[in-house]
Write a protein that holds these residues in place. Structure first.
Motif, PDB file in Angstrom:
ATOM      1  N   GLU A  71       0.759  -1.029  -0.132  1.00 57.18           N
ATOM      2  CA  GLU A  71      -0.012  -0.005  -0.191  1.00 57.18           C
ATOM      3  C   GLU A  71       0.796   1.386  -0.110  1.00 57.18           C
ATOM      4  O   GLU A  71       0.438   2.537  -0.426  1.00 57.18           O
ATOM      5  N   ASP A  72       2.129   1.224   0.266  1.00 54.82           N
ATOM      6  CA  ASP A  72       2.858   2.325   0.220  1.00 54.82           C
ATOM      7  C   ASP A  72       3.430   2.375  -0.941  1.00 54.82           C
ATOM      8  O   ASP A  72       4.272   3.476  -1.177  1.00 54.82           O
ATOM      9  N   THR A  73       3.381   1.539  -1.944  1.00 52.53           N
ATOM     10  CA  THR A  73       3.943   1.677  -3.421  1.00 52.53           C
ATOM     11  C   THR A  73       3.387   3.100  -4.116  1.00 52.53           C
ATOM     12  O   THR A  73       1.870   2.935  -3.978  1.00 52.53           O
ATOM     13  N   PRO A  74       3.662   3.908  -4.701  1.00 50.25           N
ATOM     14  CA  PRO A  74       2.934   4.988  -5.175  1.00 50.25           C
ATOM     15  C   PRO A  74       2.053   4.503  -6.404  1.00 50.25           C
ATOM     16  O   PRO A  74       2.667   3.661  -7.308  1.00 50.25           O
ATOM     17  N   PRO A  75       0.823   4.737  -6.577  1.00 46.06           N
ATOM     18  CA  PRO A  75       0.108   4.390  -7.684  1.00 46.06           C
ATOM     19  C   PRO A  75       0.715   4.899  -8.869  1.00 46.06           C
ATOM     20  O   PRO A  75       1.019   5.827  -8.917  1.00 46.06           O
ATOM     21  N   SER A  76       0.518   4.140  -9.921  1.00 43.87           N
ATOM     22  CA  SER A  76       0.770   4.696 -11.375  1.00 43.87           C
ATOM     23  C   SER A  76      -0.162   3.896 -12.405  1.00 43.87           C
ATOM     24  O   SER A  76       0.557   2.926 -13.037  1.00 43.87           O
ATOM     25  N   PRO A  77      -1.149   4.045 -12.390  1.00 44.33           N
ATOM     26  CA  PRO A  77      -1.942   3.406 -13.214  1.00 44.33           C
ATOM     27  C   PRO A  77      -1.705   3.510 -14.923  1.00 44.33           C
ATOM     28  O   PRO A  77      -1.755   4.567 -15.039  1.00 44.33           O
ATOM     29  N   PRO A  78      -1.673   2.348 -15.564  1.00 45.79           N
ATOM     30  CA  PRO A  78      -1.520   2.196 -16.942  1.00 45.79           C
ATOM     31  C   PRO A  78      -2.783   2.586 -17.577  1.00 45.79           C
ATOM     32  O   PRO A  78      -2.458   2.887 -18.850  1.00 45.79           O
ATOM     33  N   GLY A  79      -3.793   2.624 -17.085  1.00 42.99           N
ATOM     34  CA  GLY A  79      -5.167   2.751 -17.852  1.00 42.99           C
ATOM     35  C   GLY A  79      -6.126   3.806 -17.162  1.00 42.99           C
ATOM     36  O   GLY A  79      -5.850   4.104 -16.049  1.00 42.99           O
ATOM     37  N   PHE A  80      -7.180   4.052 -17.941  1.00 39.02           N
ATOM     38  CA  PHE A  80      -8.162   5.131 -17.470  1.00 39.02           C
ATOM     39  C   PHE A  80      -8.775   4.555 -16.063  1.00 39.02           C
ATOM     40  O   PHE A  80      -8.996   5.235 -15.209  1.00 39.02           O
ATOM     41  N   ASN A  81      -9.047   3.140 -16.085  1.00 36.06           N
ATOM     42  CA  ASN A  81      -9.831   2.471 -14.999  1.00 36.06           C
ATOM     43  C   ASN A  81      -9.035   2.895 -13.583  1.00 36.06           C
ATOM     44  O   ASN A  81      -9.709   3.275 -12.607  1.00 36.06           O
ATOM     45  N   GLY A  82      -7.724   2.714 -13.477  1.00 33.60           N
ATOM     46  CA  GLY A  82      -6.994   3.180 -12.311  1.00 33.60           C
ATOM     47  C   GLY A  82      -7.014   4.365 -12.041  1.00 33.60           C
ATOM     48  O   GLY A  82      -6.917   4.892 -10.952  1.00 33.60           O
ATOM     49  N   ARG A  83      -7.042   5.402 -12.982  1.00 27.93           N
ATOM     50  CA  ARG A  83      -6.741   6.790 -12.786  1.00 27.93           C
ATOM     51  C   ARG A  83      -8.283   7.234 -12.110  1.00 27.93           C
ATOM     52  O   ARG A  83      -8.089   8.192 -11.368  1.00 27.93           O
ATOM     53  N   VAL A  84      -9.203   6.884 -12.684  1.00 29.47           N
ATOM     54  CA  VAL A  84     -10.506   7.013 -12.291  1.00 29.47           C
ATOM     55  C   VAL A  84     -10.706   6.693 -10.811  1.00 29.47           C
ATOM     56  O   VAL A  84     -11.247   7.332  -9.909  1.00 29.47           O
ATOM     57  N   LEU A  85     -10.176   5.394 -10.429  1.00 31.89           N
ATOM     58  CA  LEU A  85     -10.662   4.873  -9.168  1.00 31.89           C
ATOM     59  C   LEU A  85      -9.512   5.776  -7.951  1.00 31.89           C
ATOM     60  O   LEU A  85     -10.022   5.911  -6.895  1.00 31.89           O
ATOM     61  N   ILE A  86      -8.277   6.030  -8.428  1.00 38.19           N
ATOM     62  CA  ILE A  86      -7.337   6.954  -7.557  1.00 38.19           C
ATOM     63  C   ILE A  86      -8.290   8.343  -7.242  1.00 38.19           C
ATOM     64  O   ILE A  86      -8.144   8.794  -6.273  1.00 38.19           O
ATOM     65  N   GLU A  87      -8.857   8.661  -8.164  1.00 41.72           N
ATOM     66  CA  GLU A  87      -9.552  10.004  -8.236  1.00 41.72           C
ATOM     67  C   GLU A  87     -10.800   9.709  -7.158  1.00 41.72           C
ATOM     68  O   GLU A  87     -11.113  10.558  -6.295  1.00 41.72           O
ATOM     69  N   ALA A  88     -11.650   8.570  -7.243  1.00 41.77           N
ATOM     70  CA  ALA A  88     -12.441   8.509  -6.381  1.00 41.77           C
ATOM     71  C   ALA A  88     -11.994   8.072  -5.027  1.00 41.77           C
ATOM     72  O   ALA A  88     -12.680   8.477  -3.813  1.00 41.77           O
ATOM     73  N   GLU A  89     -10.881   7.459  -4.893  1.00 43.12           N
ATOM     74  CA  GLU A  89     -10.217   7.222  -3.478  1.00 43.12           C
ATOM     75  C   GLU A  89      -9.815   8.480  -2.760  1.00 43.12           C
ATOM     76  O   GLU A  89     -10.044   8.662  -1.767  1.00 43.12           O
TER      77      GLU A  89
END
Length: 280
Positions: free
Chosen positions: A127-145
């Motif tokens: 969980e301490d690994t910085p997110p680096s979403p390769p796709g739009f799905n991960g980017r949207v989820l980070i925004e929601a989080e």
């Protein structure tokens, strides 16, 4: 120190987006004697001790009259794999349901995804690994989080790995039909969690004392994809899949569940090989 004793058991829970995992969770909570509301757009079951509600997370006018609750679980699934559909459900839908509640929940579990992580060359990440979403799905989820974390609703994000379980046997079909390929000998990892373990993890996080903001939901045994697929092919009597490229848009990594295990949670299916075998 292990957070093994709950600070409070939340007795009234709304599961918003009661699909497969959400319905399994709702039934689990109802069996524990909690008052459970489950929100979905489509057909609603009956006779399971759950108060079913009809509503569409993308249409706030359909969410009028939601009950007062102690805790919210947000576990929807978008209709299409498109950025607009993901944003409508995960960002706007989360805001709509929280704004529609008569009072803010004391705890909110947001069912996110390990899609927020990118390429790590097969290394262990947590969980301490910085997110680096390769796709739009991960980017949207980070925004929601991030939106959830900024609200006074006891927000927890559970980033689930790839789900499998009853009714999720497409991989068996692909192996039988010779449509599955694997990156042989390259140590490209698969990360999985059984749907029942996913529901159990959410239930655990509803009550755990002093929770962290983020958890990874995955079993105990990330496996090289070729090892997992070869095992499943032998299990169903299919030929071993041929060599091929690694899955695109996922990233090669091994997800750690150490933080989730520190709550006292344990997977019923810690190794996907056994979990898949139980489905055959």
């Amino acid at each position: 120190m292990l957070a093994t004793s709950p600070a409070q058991r939340y007795e009234t829970v709304l599961v918003a987006g009661a699909g497969d995992v959400g319905t399994r969770l709702a039934r689990r909570l109802a069996l524990e004697g909690r008052r459970v509301f489950a929100l979905r757009r489509g057909e609603m079951p009956a006779g399971d001790g759950i108060a079913w509600l009809r509503g569409d997370l993308t249409r706030p006018e359909t969410l009028a009259g939601l009950p007062k609750i102690d805790a919210l679980v947000f576990a929807p699934a978008p209709d299409a794999r498109e950025e607009a559909a993901y944003r409508a459900v995960f960002v706007d839908g989360l805001r709509h349901v929280i704004e529609a509640l008569p009072e803010m929940p004391k705890r909110t579990v947001f069912v996110s995804s390990s899609a927020v992580y990118g390429e790590h060359g097969g290394a262990w990440i947590d969980e301490d690994t910085p997110p680096s979403p390769p796709g739009f799905n991960g980017r949207v989820l980070i925004e929601a989080e991030a939106w959830l974390a900024a609200r006074p609703v006891g927000g927890i994000s559970l980033r689930l790995a790839g789900l499998y379980g009853p009714g999720r046997t497409q991989l068996f079909d692909r192996l039988r039909e010779g449509k599955a390929a694997v990156p042989r000998g390259r140590q490209v990892y698969a990360n999985r969690i059984h749907v029942d373990d996913a529901a159990a993890a959410i239930a655990c996080l509803l009550d755990v004392a002093a929770p962290e903001r983020v958890y990874i939901g995955v079993d105990d045994m990330p496996l090289p994809i070729d090892e997992l697929y070869d095992h499943l092919a032998r299990l169903i009597g299919a030929p071993p899949p041929p060599d091929g490229p690694a899955p695109t848009g996922v990233g090669n990594k091994r997800l750690s569940n150490a933080r989730l295990r520190a709550t006292g949670f344990r997977c019923a299916w810690p190794d996907a090989r056994a979990g898949y075998a139980a489905l055959d």
